[in-house]
Design an enzyme around this catalytic site. Structure first.
Site, PDB file in Angstrom:
ATOM      1  N   CYS A   1       0.853  -1.189   0.000  1.00 58.95           N
ATOM      2  CA  CYS A   1       0.000   0.000   0.000  1.00 58.95           C
ATOM      3  C   CYS A   1       0.892   1.244   0.000  1.00 58.95           C
ATOM      4  O   CYS A   1       0.634   2.227  -0.695  1.00 58.95           O
ATOM      5  CB  CYS A   1      -0.894   0.028   1.239  1.00 58.95           C
TER       6      CYS A   1
ATOM      7  N   CYS B   1      -7.662  -2.070  -5.003  1.00 57.68           N
ATOM      8  CA  CYS B   1      -6.221  -1.773  -5.029  1.00 57.68           C
ATOM      9  C   CYS B   1      -5.411  -3.071  -5.054  1.00 57.68           C
ATOM     10  O   CYS B   1      -4.398  -3.157  -5.739  1.00 57.68           O
ATOM     11  CB  CYS B   1      -5.824  -0.890  -3.847  1.00 57.68           C
TER      12      CYS B   1
ATOM     13  N   ARG C   1     -12.819  -0.819  -1.726  1.00 55.30           N
ATOM     14  CA  ARG C   1     -11.695  -0.071  -2.277  1.00 55.30           C
ATOM     15  C   ARG C   1     -10.383  -0.839  -2.082  1.00 55.30           C
ATOM     16  O   ARG C   1      -9.550  -0.932  -2.970  1.00 55.30           O
ATOM     17  CB  ARG C   1     -11.643   1.292  -1.590  1.00 55.30           C
TER      18      ARG C   1
ATOM     19  N   HIS D   1       0.823   4.818  -1.983  1.00 60.28           N
ATOM     20  CA  HIS D   1       0.200   5.927  -1.255  1.00 60.28           C
ATOM     21  C   HIS D   1       1.135   6.673  -0.307  1.00 60.28           C
ATOM     22  O   HIS D   1       0.752   7.698   0.247  1.00 60.28           O
ATOM     23  CB  HIS D   1      -1.035   5.437  -0.514  1.00 60.28           C
TER      24      HIS D   1
END
Lengths: 139, 281
Positions: free
Chosen positions: B191, B242, B238, B195
């Site tokens: 992640c 991803c 969501r 991000h």
């Protein structure tokens, strides 16, 4: 009135690439788009490499890199900027193996890179990687 | 015993995660929020609940979003959501009767006395079961998302303040943190790869939003999902999207993995106000 125009455009594209044997790299007015890559047959190795590089389900290199090359097709969507633009490869990579290694498993050179290890994780086949390298060494 | 060591070094900060040698959540929050403060100096902490819209790299597209927000497309849906929330069960009780014994939305998710992770989604279904109603099966979109939105919007403007004070909570926190920072999938991303490390950068045409603030606007109403006929999405919908993008097998909505991830992200969001629902493109 819309449909016939679309069909006509498709027709021209099919004509162009359906009958095409090779796209001579240097004189190509425009490199094929992803869609055109799918339809084209008997492409030369360099153009095959370009096609592997830009196809989303394959290299998808444009997700992260701009590629500085002559004949960039107009309707190709913009490239990302996570990685540096791919430019002057043939001058900067005198050693083909080194360039291939970067594509095969970029985490060897930089463990923190986000570039996917295309060879190690079998995202691309060995041949597809060879073709990408063929292509990169022309720019 | 195998000692797992994951090292992630990023521009601006280094972070060593080793079994039994974790930084405290408080230090982590300061480091995580500090990283974004440095990376996007013009962006106020509070505005991170607006997702990718808040980043300077998204400025050109933010105008579209603001235009959409003048008449948010979710307004009619929210009326429906509030009616669903208020509608009494067959026994005459309502969701509010259950939730008045639960923490405010700003303290979700939370670890209960048994050590279980409790999310709003989970507690909505618990409430249904406790009152003899059928629990909701689709945990990604539709009614469940509307009910969560109807609950959370009552706390809009209040700051996230999740509790990590018990040993059980710390265990959940560590688990979520590890998932957040560990690379997965054929394409080998965590992640954080997108991000944290690349927030603000462009992946093809998409700008990568900051990890900070993620969740404070959820459930969201998303144009892309609207075009597929299912505009609402829970946070776990969501997450799954991803995961799929990097060819990692998604976990199930409300799985322990996603609950842990939601908890870790909620802790990182400490001090950021809720803004539910949100519109996304």
């Amino acid at each position: 009135m819309r449909k016939p125009i679309v069909l006509a455009v498709l027709g021209v594209t099919t004509l162009l690439f359906g009958s095409m044997v090779t796209i001579p790299q240097a004189s190509a007015a425009s490199l094929p788009t992803e869609k055109q890559c799918k339809k084209a047959k008997n492409l030369d190795q360099v153009t095959q490499g370009w096609c592997v590089a830009i196809t989303r389900k394959k290299g998808n290199c444009l997700a992260c890199h701009a590629i500085e090359v002559k004949g960039w097709p107009k309707d190709l969507p913009a490239a990302g900027n996570i990685g540096p633009p791919l430019v002057s490869m043939k001058d900067r990579y005198k050693d083909r193996a080194k360039l291939r290694a970067q594509v095969w498993d970029s985490t060897v050179a930089n463990p923190e890179t986000v570039m996917p290890p295309f060879g190690r994780n079998k995202i691309l086949t060995e041949t597809e990687i060879d073709r990408i390298v063929d292509f990169l060494l022309t720019i | 015993m195998k000692r797992l060591i994951v090292t992630v070094t990023l521009t601006g900060f280094a972070m060593v995660v080793a079994a039994g040698a974790w930084a405290t959540p408080k230090d982590d929050i300061a480091q995580y929020q500090g990283y974004y403060k440095k990376r996007f100096p013009g962006v106020a902490l509070q505005s991170y609940s607006d997702g990718v819209n808040v980043l300077p790299q998204y400025a050109a597209r933010r105008a579209n979003w603001e235009l959409l927000m003048e008449f948010p497309p979710y307004e009619a849906e929210m009326d429906k959501a509030r009616a669903e929330w208020a509608k009494p069960f067959a026994n005459g009780k309502t969701f509010s009767d259950c939730f008045k014994n639960n923490p405010p939305a700003t303290k979700y998710p939370y670890v209960d006395a048994k050590g279980d992770m409790r999310s709003v989604v989970g507690d909505v279904n618990r409430c249904l079961k406790a009152n003899g109603e059928k629990p909701i099966k689709n945990l990604k979109t539709g009614k469940i998302a509307r009910l969560v939105a109807a609950f959370k919007e009552q706390f809009n403007g209040q700051k996230m303040a999740v509790n990590v004070n018990s040993p059980a909570a710390l265990k959940w926190y560590d688990r979520g943190k590890k998932i957040y920072w560990t690379r997965r999938g054929q394409l080998n991303f965590s992640c954080a790869s997108c991000h944290v490390q690349n927030a603000g950068n462009q992946i093809r045409g998409d700008v990568l939003g900051a990890g900070l603030g993620q969740g404070t606007g959820f459930p969201v109403y998303r144009t892309k999902w609207m075009l597929k006929g299912k505009p609402w999405g829970t946070l776990h919908r969501r997450y799954a999207g991803c995961n799929k993008n990097v060819r990692a097998k998604p976990f199930k909505p409300q799985s322990k993995e996603y609950l842990a991830l939601e908890f870790y992200q909620a802790v990182m969001n400490t001090g950021i106000s809720l803004k539910v629902p949100s519109q996304r493109q």
